[in-house]
Motif scaffolding. Sequence first.
Motif, short mmCIF file in Angstrom:
data_model
loop_
_atom_site.label_atom_id
_atom_site.label_comp_id
_atom_site.label_asym_id
_atom_site.label_seq_id
_atom_site.Cartn_x
_atom_site.Cartn_y
_atom_site.Cartn_z
N VAL A 68 62.68 39.47 22.67
CA VAL A 68 62.69 38.78 23.96
C VAL A 68 61.57 39.32 24.86
O VAL A 68 60.86 38.55 25.51
CB VAL A 68 64.07 38.93 24.65
N SER A 72 58.59 36.82 25.82
CA SER A 72 58.37 36.43 27.21
C SER A 72 56.99 36.86 27.69
O SER A 72 56.35 36.14 28.45
CB SER A 72 59.46 37.02 28.11
N SER A 129 63.57 34.36 25.89
CA SER A 129 62.13 34.59 26.08
C SER A 129 61.55 33.60 27.06
O SER A 129 60.75 33.96 27.93
CB SER A 129 61.39 34.49 24.74
#
Length: 167
Positions: A68, A72, A129
Amino acid sequence: MRWPSCSPWPAAAVLAPWTVPGATDQDLVLGITGPVPGHPLGTDDLGRDVLELLVAGARTAVPGALCVAVGSMLIGNLIGLPAGYFGGWADALAMRWADLMFSLPALLVAIVVAGVLGGGYGLAVARCSSCCSPPRTRGWCAGPCSNSGTAPTSRPHCSRTSPRGGS
């Protein structure tokens, strides 16, 4: 010499199959117990060691959190860097995407996405994300032409008439 202070959870997550091979083994006779010498965090109602369950659970929790964070960062950077560099319509489009992501309730979107596309760990990581990337997008969009102490003429993509305060 000072040792770096880092959490043992990533190492425990990687080594979990060898360090706690019987994490889900039940002992119904033992049942719920508090901390005892053989079980430092006690046992649950099925007699499973809680510490072993934590280490076994870290096998999926630690890599998921890392995915994640990296996902992101990639999404935010891929959208924010070009938008911040070029400005204009690219910046406006990126900001509208960030505003949309900020305005959606993440839990509701996760439930809808899971209902439409089905559940799954990979889908949950992808959704988290995308929900976590707008702050990075906004940071990259605002950063290149902000008043950071350097003259706007030293950055060829920033002009003095920039609506973001290039002077």
